[in-house]
Design a protein around this motif. Structure first.
Motif, PDB file in Angstrom:
ATOM      1  N   LYS A 267       9.480   6.289  -0.593  1.00  0.00           N
ATOM      2  CA  LYS A 267      10.005   7.511  -1.203  1.00  0.00           C
ATOM      3  C   LYS A 267      10.496   7.245  -2.625  1.00  0.00           C
ATOM      4  CE  LYS A 267      13.304  11.255  -0.356  1.00  0.00           C
ATOM      5  NZ  LYS A 267      14.381  11.756   0.550  1.00  0.00           N
ATOM      6  N   LEU A 268      11.122   6.078  -2.812  1.00  0.00           N
ATOM      7  CA  LEU A 268      11.640   5.748  -4.147  1.00  0.00           C
ATOM      8  C   LEU A 268      10.525   5.561  -5.162  1.00  0.00           C
ATOM      9  CD1 LEU A 268      14.535   3.226  -3.314  1.00  0.00           C
ATOM     10  CD2 LEU A 268      14.764   5.540  -4.218  1.00  0.00           C
ATOM     11  N   VAL A 269       9.451   4.894  -4.745  1.00  0.00           N
ATOM     12  CA  VAL A 269       8.380   4.569  -5.705  1.00  0.00           C
ATOM     13  C   VAL A 269       7.203   5.533  -5.626  1.00  0.00           C
ATOM     14  CG1 VAL A 269       9.024   2.139  -5.619  1.00  0.00           C
ATOM     15  CG2 VAL A 269       7.229   2.964  -4.110  1.00  0.00           C
ATOM     16  N   GLY A 270       7.270   6.497  -4.686  1.00  0.00           N
ATOM     17  CA  GLY A 270       6.204   7.480  -4.575  1.00  0.00           C
ATOM     18  C   GLY A 270       4.914   6.908  -4.030  1.00  0.00           C
ATOM     19  N   ALA A 271       5.015   6.126  -2.932  1.00  0.00           N
ATOM     20  CA  ALA A 271       3.821   5.507  -2.338  1.00  0.00           C
ATOM     21  C   ALA A 271       3.738   5.881  -0.866  1.00  0.00           C
ATOM     22  CB  ALA A 271       3.863   3.987  -2.501  1.00  0.00           C
ATOM     23  N   ASP A 272       2.598   5.599  -0.241  1.00  0.00           N
ATOM     24  CA  ASP A 272       2.372   5.847   1.170  1.00  0.00           C
ATOM     25  C   ASP A 272       2.509   4.531   1.931  1.00  0.00           C
ATOM     26  OD1 ASP A 272       0.040   5.969   3.525  1.00  0.00           O
ATOM     27  OD2 ASP A 272       1.284   7.762   3.342  1.00  0.00           O
ATOM     28  N   THR A 273       3.269   4.557   3.039  1.00  0.00           N
ATOM     29  CA  THR A 273       3.568   3.321   3.780  1.00  0.00           C
ATOM     30  C   THR A 273       2.289   2.632   4.267  1.00  0.00           C
ATOM     31  OG1 THR A 273       5.640   4.309   4.513  1.00  0.00           O
ATOM     32  CG2 THR A 273       4.887   2.351   5.688  1.00  0.00           C
ATOM     33  N   LYS A 274       1.401   3.379   4.898  1.00  0.00           N
ATOM     34  CA  LYS A 274       0.197   2.771   5.466  1.00  0.00           C
ATOM     35  C   LYS A 274      -0.715   2.212   4.383  1.00  0.00           C
ATOM     36  CE  LYS A 274       0.200   5.667   9.613  1.00  0.00           C
ATOM     37  NZ  LYS A 274      -0.547   6.668  10.415  1.00  0.00           N
ATOM     38  N   ARG A 275      -0.817   2.915   3.264  1.00  0.00           N
ATOM     39  CA  ARG A 275      -1.695   2.442   2.191  1.00  0.00           C
ATOM     40  C   ARG A 275      -1.081   1.302   1.390  1.00  0.00           C
ATOM     41  NH1 ARG A 275      -4.057   8.130  -0.373  1.00  0.00           N
ATOM     42  NH2 ARG A 275      -5.084   8.870   1.539  1.00  0.00           N
ATOM     43  N   ALA A 276       0.249   1.206   1.412  1.00  0.00           N
ATOM     44  CA  ALA A 276       0.915   0.186   0.595  1.00  0.00           C
ATOM     45  C   ALA A 276       0.803  -1.204   1.215  1.00  0.00           C
ATOM     46  CB  ALA A 276       2.380   0.547   0.393  1.00  0.00           C
ATOM     47  N   GLU A 277       0.913  -1.300   2.534  1.00  0.00           N
ATOM     48  CA  GLU A 277       0.899  -2.604   3.191  1.00  0.00           C
ATOM     49  C   GLU A 277      -0.453  -3.287   3.003  1.00  0.00           C
ATOM     50  OE1 GLU A 277       2.089  -2.133   7.221  1.00  0.00           O
ATOM     51  OE2 GLU A 277       4.176  -1.669   6.725  1.00  0.00           O
ATOM     52  N   GLY A 278      -0.400  -4.550   2.605  1.00  0.00           N
ATOM     53  CA  GLY A 278      -1.606  -5.331   2.367  1.00  0.00           C
ATOM     54  C   GLY A 278      -2.051  -5.339   0.917  1.00  0.00           C
ATOM     55  N   LYS A 279      -1.450  -4.485   0.091  1.00  0.00           N
ATOM     56  CA  LYS A 279      -1.820  -4.440  -1.315  1.00  0.00           C
ATOM     57  C   LYS A 279      -0.886  -5.289  -2.153  1.00  0.00           C
ATOM     58  CE  LYS A 279      -3.999   0.137  -1.378  1.00  0.00           C
ATOM     59  NZ  LYS A 279      -3.974   1.475  -2.024  1.00  0.00           N
ATOM     60  N   LYS A 280      -1.315  -5.618  -3.353  1.00  0.00           N
ATOM     61  CA  LYS A 280      -0.470  -6.331  -4.302  1.00  0.00           C
ATOM     62  C   LYS A 280       0.698  -5.446  -4.720  1.00  0.00           C
ATOM     63  CE  LYS A 280      -2.563 -10.348  -5.468  1.00  0.00           C
ATOM     64  NZ  LYS A 280      -1.905 -11.657  -5.650  1.00  0.00           N
ATOM     65  N   LEU A 281       1.858  -6.096  -4.917  1.00  0.00           N
ATOM     66  CA  LEU A 281       3.053  -5.350  -5.287  1.00  0.00           C
ATOM     67  C   LEU A 281       2.850  -4.561  -6.578  1.00  0.00           C
ATOM     68  CD1 LEU A 281       6.088  -4.758  -4.725  1.00  0.00           C
ATOM     69  CD2 LEU A 281       6.598  -6.755  -6.143  1.00  0.00           C
TER      70      LEU A 281
END
Length: 574
Positions: A267-281
């Motif tokens: 919510k803070l960074v405006g991202a989706d939890t499922k899509r964020a995991e596994g990606k580069k920070l």
């Protein structure tokens, strides 16, 4: 013949011993290592959770976390400082033989020697936590004495089973052929146990020692399966706890790939939890300084602290980056805790702006008064006409100061709920007509047209009559002040549901769209150069907003430049 029977019997005994020893070593090692990893993970989580409270010196909050941890996870917890003093604890935990010095120097520790665990009745994991002031503390998590007793019971059970196996093989040499198949089954099942599969069981339909052994092995498998399920539940509970935190939590590995991210962080960074995991920070949180700080923490193994601003949302985040290590004491990644400081920064800016605005509002009349007083002292008082003129100006400026002071006091009392309101059923029509008597002359002077559009049989509202009068005075004052000669000013009122809606309208200069969100702020003016000579304090609309809220209503504004404005507010029906 007898010799061959004894030889086969001893061979079978060795086989049983090897089988049971294999099962004991494999299962015990698997169980202890898994339990040690869980203790280490829980200690790392607690260290990250209490760090902010420790930095702020909120030790009672730390004690509350310790008590909650004891009740939720049924484990003991202690936070120890560099001198060995226990800052907070929950449950019985022994600190003897704990390499506290190594832990404070950044090493993680977990008891792994099962024999020593049995002797000293302790099983602990300890991790360091470094505060912002450089001080190091140790977070120690350990099993309760009852849980350690369970481990010893399992070990004792294995020895008992081993003894039963030897006894069984010695006295069952006449039934060698009947032993081969059950033992082969147990070997296969034990191999499954070693691979972490505890679903397969041994079925021996007999009441002899082999049958008992199989049932005990099944019981052991059941207990271990329940223990693993309990550990999984604890992991799930910890994961849910992380997800429910208001602060954002992101866990990355040594390659800065996101391993875990909670909903607050997304919510803070405006991202989706499922899509964020596994990606580069850096691909999820596009902030170069944060990415560099995370890499520095991973490379150097020391905590890092940053305050960053995310664009284009302009959110200000306070970031704490803490490394975590695997069981080989190598850095496996880091935990990023993000706290939203945007509202705090906004309030701080409002406070600074408020002080600047108050200073500006006070400086203008005071400078004027001081100038005229100095002129009078220099001899102007000897000219009666000039002195009278100066004194009237001074009186006007003093009145302006008094109005500003009164408005500030009223606003302060309203905001802090210190204003005593006499809420009762009020006829808004009567109050509006009383207010318009005050503005009759000003309307004529500016050649403004005024009219009313009231719903027939307008219901009464719940409000304080004196302060409701002040609301209409403030809104009408602005409408008259900023409407040019020949314009129109009018008030509308109608019933809507369980509220009455009032609209104070004009055909004045209007308000630019970018200024609408801030129009009710203290001292905020759309055109400061135009407003400087208006004599207003800049607090009228702020007072109106807080009064309407105190009455349980709502207020907003609709406006277009050069087309006029509508200040709309609602009040509950009587």
């Amino acid at each position: 013949m007898l010799k061959s029977h004894f030889s086969w019997n001893w061979l079978l005994t060795v086989l049983v011993l090897a089988l049971l020893f294999l099962a004991f070593c494999t299962l015990n090692s698997f169980y202890v290592e898994n339990l040690g990893r869980n203790l280490m993970a829980e200690a790392s989580f607690i260290s990250s959770s209490i760090k902010v409270a420790l930095d702020s010196g909120r030790y009672q909050e730390v004690q509350n976390v310790a008590a909650t941890f004891r009740s939720r996870f049924s484990k003991a917890l202690a936070i120890v400082d560099g001198r060995g003093n226990v800052i907070a604890s929950s449950g019985e935990i022994k600190l003897k033989d704990l390499p506290l010095k190594d832990v404070l120097n950044g090493k993680k520790y977990v008891d792994k020697d099962v024999v020593r665990i049995g002797v000293f009745r302790r099983f602990r994991a300890a991790v360091p936590v470094v505060l912002e002031n450089g001080a190091a503390l140790a977070v120690v998590v350990g099993l309760l004495p009852g849980d350690i007793a369970k481990i010893l019971s399992i070990n004792l059970l294995f020895f008992v089973l081993t003894f039963l196996g030897v006894l069984f093989s010695t006295f069952m040499w006449k039934r060698t052929n009947s032993l081969i198949k059950p033992l082969e089954t147990m070997v296969d099942v034990t191999r499954n146990f070693a691979q972490g599969d505890f679903t397969r069981t041994v079925h021996v339909n007999s009441q002899n020692e082999i049958g008992k052994l199989s049932r005990e092995l099944n019981l052991l498998a059941k207990k271990l399966r329940m223990t693993l399920e309990e550990n999984e539940e604890n992991k799930t509970l910890m994961s849910e706890l992380l997800k429910s935190l208001e602060d954002g939590v992101v866990v990355v590995d040594v390659e800065t790939r996101i391993v875990f991210v909670n909903a607050s962080a997304c919510k803070l960074v405006g991202a989706d939890t499922k899509r964020a995991e596994g990606k580069k920070l850096i691909s999820v949180i596009r902030h170069y300084e944060l990415d560099e700080a995370v890499k520095e923490t991973i490379n150097r193994g020391i905590p890092n602290y940053k305050e960053i601003t995310l664009l284009p949302s302009d959110k200000t985040l306070k970031v704490s980056i803490t490394p975590y290590r695997n069981k080989k004491e190598k850095i496996a990644g880091c935990i990023i805790v993000m706290k939203d400081m945007t509202e705090i920064k906004r309030i701080e800016k409002m406070r600074t702006d408020f002080i600047a605005n108050v200073s500006h509002e006070l400086r203008t009349p005071l400078t004027s008064i001081r100038g005229f007083v100095e002129t009078l002292i220099d001899g102007a008082y000897q000219d009666p006409t000039l002195a009278k003129r100066f004194l009237k100006i001074i009186e006007k400026e003093v009145g302006r100061l008094c109005r500003l002071t009164d408005n500030m006091l009223d606003l302060s009392r309203i905001e802090t709920n210190q204003l005593k309101l006499n809420i009762k059923d009020v006829s808004a029509e009567e109050i509006i007509r009383e207010v318009m008597i005050i503005f009759e002359n000003r309307l004529k002077e500016k050649d403004l047209t005024y009219y009313e559009k009231f719903q027939e049989n307008l219901p009464k509202v719940k409000a304080d009559p004196d302060w409701l009068r002040q609301i209409f005075v403030n809104l009408m004052d602005n409408a008259v002040k900023y409407t040019p000669s020949g314009g129109k000013v009018w008030i509308e009122a109608e019933s809507k549901g369980d509220v009455v809606e009032f609209r104070v309208c004009d055909t004045g200069a209007g308000i630019p769209e970018e200024d609408l969100p801030r129009i009710f702020e203290r001292f905020y003016r759309v055109d400061k150069t135009r407003s400087a000579g208006s004599g207003g304090s800049g607090l009228g609309l702020a007072i109106v907003k807080h009064l309407v809220k105190a009455f349980g209503g709502d207020i907003w504004v609709e406006s277009k430049v050069n087309q006029g404005s509508k200040f709309i507010f609602t009040l509950k029906k009587a």
